[in-house]
Design a protein around this motif. Sequence first.
Motif, PDB file in Angstrom:
ATOM      1  N   SER A 224       0.836  -1.198   0.000  1.00 18.08           N
ATOM      2  CA  SER A 224       0.000   0.000   0.000  1.00 18.08           C
ATOM      3  C   SER A 224       0.871   1.249   0.000  1.00 18.08           C
ATOM      4  N   GLN A 225       0.252   2.368  -0.330  1.00 22.26           N
ATOM      5  CA  GLN A 225       0.986   3.630  -0.346  1.00 22.26           C
ATOM      6  C   GLN A 225       1.586   3.927   1.025  1.00 22.26           C
ATOM      7  N   LEU A 226       0.847   3.583   2.073  1.00 29.07           N
ATOM      8  CA  LEU A 226       1.316   3.817   3.436  1.00 29.07           C
ATOM      9  C   LEU A 226       2.568   2.998   3.731  1.00 29.07           C
ATOM     10  N   LYS A 227       2.518   1.694   3.421  1.00 27.08           N
ATOM     11  CA  LYS A 227       3.673   0.828   3.671  1.00 27.08           C
ATOM     12  C   LYS A 227       4.853   1.202   2.781  1.00 27.08           C
ATOM     13  N   ALA A 228       4.558   1.500   1.515  1.00 26.69           N
ATOM     14  CA  ALA A 228       5.630   1.852   0.584  1.00 26.69           C
ATOM     15  C   ALA A 228       6.382   3.088   1.055  1.00 26.69           C
ATOM     16  N   ALA A 229       5.645   4.055   1.595  1.00 27.66           N
ATOM     17  CA  ALA A 229       6.279   5.272   2.096  1.00 27.66           C
ATOM     18  C   ALA A 229       7.207   4.958   3.262  1.00 27.66           C
ATOM     19  N   TYR A 230       6.766   4.071   4.136  1.00 29.27           N
ATOM     20  CA  TYR A 230       7.592   3.689   5.290  1.00 29.27           C
ATOM     21  C   TYR A 230       8.823   2.905   4.852  1.00 29.27           C
ATOM     22  N   ILE A 231       8.652   1.956   3.956  1.00 31.37           N
ATOM     23  CA  ILE A 231       9.776   1.143   3.495  1.00 31.37           C
ATOM     24  C   ILE A 231      10.851   2.030   2.875  1.00 31.37           C
ATOM     25  N   ALA A 232      10.412   3.002   2.067  1.00 33.60           N
ATOM     26  CA  ALA A 232      11.362   3.901   1.408  1.00 33.60           C
ATOM     27  C   ALA A 232      12.095   4.777   2.412  1.00 33.60           C
ATOM     28  N   VAL A 233      11.359   5.377   3.351  1.00 31.08           N
ATOM     29  CA  VAL A 233      11.988   6.301   4.286  1.00 31.08           C
ATOM     30  C   VAL A 233      12.907   5.570   5.262  1.00 31.08           C
ATOM     31  N   ILE A 234      12.577   4.330   5.639  1.00 30.88           N
ATOM     32  CA  ILE A 234      13.465   3.554   6.520  1.00 30.88           C
ATOM     33  C   ILE A 234      14.809   3.330   5.842  1.00 30.88           C
ATOM     34  N   GLY A 235      14.770   2.985   4.552  1.00 29.53           N
ATOM     35  CA  GLY A 235      16.016   2.793   3.809  1.00 29.53           C
ATOM     36  C   GLY A 235      16.832   4.071   3.747  1.00 29.53           C
ATOM     37  N   ASP A 236      16.164   5.191   3.516  1.00 29.54           N
ATOM     38  CA  ASP A 236      16.877   6.478   3.434  1.00 29.54           C
ATOM     39  C   ASP A 236      17.464   6.880   4.788  1.00 29.54           C
ATOM     40  N   VAL A 237      16.720   6.645   5.862  1.00 30.47           N
ATOM     41  CA  VAL A 237      17.220   7.000   7.197  1.00 30.47           C
ATOM     42  C   VAL A 237      18.418   6.124   7.564  1.00 30.47           C
ATOM     43  N   ARG A 238      18.380   4.869   7.158  1.00 27.29           N
ATOM     44  CA  ARG A 238      19.531   3.979   7.414  1.00 27.29           C
ATOM     45  C   ARG A 238      20.781   4.513   6.715  1.00 27.29           C
ATOM     46  N   ILE A 239      20.608   4.997   5.500  1.00 32.37           N
ATOM     47  CA  ILE A 239      21.746   5.556   4.761  1.00 32.37           C
ATOM     48  C   ILE A 239      22.283   6.789   5.485  1.00 32.37           C
ATOM     49  N   LEU A 240      21.375   7.663   5.926  1.00 34.28           N
ATOM     50  CA  LEU A 240      21.811   8.844   6.680  1.00 34.28           C
ATOM     51  C   LEU A 240      22.570   8.443   7.937  1.00 34.28           C
ATOM     52  N   ALA A 241      22.089   7.393   8.610  1.00 34.31           N
ATOM     53  CA  ALA A 241      22.747   6.923   9.832  1.00 34.31           C
ATOM     54  C   ALA A 241      24.135   6.374   9.527  1.00 34.31           C
TER      55      ALA A 241
END
Length: 475
Positions: free
Chosen positions: A271-288
Amino acid sequence: MPYVKSISVHATVDKSLRYILDHDKTESQLYTVSINCTTDAHDAYLQMKAVYEHYARDKYNSPPPLEGKGTVKAIHYIISFADSENVTPMLAHKLAMTFVRKNFGDEVQAVIATHIDKSHVHAHIIVNSYSLSGWKFYANRNTLRKARENINGICRAFGITPALNFENKGRSVDHYEWEQRKKGTSWKEQIRQAIDELIPTVNSLDELLQALEERGYEVKRGKYISVKAPGQERFVRTKTLGEEYTEKSLKTRILYKDIGTGNTIAEDEPSQLKAAYIAVIGDVRILAEQRKKVPRKRIVTAEYSADNDLDVYRLSAQLSVISKNNIGSIGELVGRINRLKAEYEKRRVEINALIDEHNRLVSLLEQVREYHVLRNKGELSETEKVRLSVCKQAVESAAILSAADADRLRERVETLGKKITTLKGNLDKTCQQYEVYCDIRDTYNIIAKGDYLSDLVEEERKRREQMNKKKKPSR
């Protein structure tokens, strides 16, 4: 003069009474006394409860509202004495008793317990918010100022000087601070350890701060949370203890401590909700991994990494909740939030009705007991004759005609008490789920606007800028 602070108790009077009457803290209750109630925690609670419910439009053990703290059921005062005053436990106890009489009068219900388990003597006082005659006691700045004025006057009468001179910034280090420095334990580390130990035992930030206050810490709520350990000279903002101790981080650590990240099932078309979370988790991991965000740890004792990043954990826990509860959209989430709010209020009303019934049956059971005691006593006073008549009427009206009837009544009371306890536990879970859902809603709104990652990067930029300012030598 000793330092006085007060804590408003909204829903845990029984817990607070058990804490202050702990045998290990009071020399097996050697330094405990009560006014217009007993020094047994359970019995004192019931006696305070009876007076409160007689005058208030509320139940003493009613669950708090979903939003807000609810009414003040009792006020918890703590009077702390510095080591330099050489105040003995007996004298501290006498001062506390004198303070209660002077500050609240003779009709107050109060339990006083002087603790000697720390390096400094301190007295705990729990005051019912209603007196025997129905006088209402309040907890605010004015009443606290009055309490401090009264304890100051009492101390002058006993020849005791101020425990801490707050105006004298050049004062010497007291024994407690000297001892901590000798051990290599800083005030900040002491506060960190206290918070870390308490987080697994509490369900909200308010509970955490109350638990700290009950252990002798002073807490101030404003733009930032500030804490002062027993014997410490100045308050410390929790945000200066580390990124894991900001108000937001503390709320996250408490709210998601039992949820976990779980395993998110892969979907062909999330879903759009899950897809948004999956994407942002990956981006935050990269920032970390690239150290482009504030390094907040999930496990404070472990090394920092993307796997131990509190923001990554929070997002992953939220995604786990979304998956486990099959939340397909933000609209569905908002609908569930509204239903949870209505469900909470409905259950709260149900519990209050059961509490009414439980109180009525407990009162009836006590009248049954008193009826049999008076009936078998022999010669009675006029007052006892009246009491016997009242109890007899209650017993006959309820058809409690035999020992078997009394046993059934007792079982009903016990069953109802267990049911109320279970329902309160379920209500706590509903409250936690409501808070988690609201947090997911607010987080997704930031993600949807495209601000989540930029906010993290900007936060880290400001942090580094502040650190560089501190490193620059002063001219």
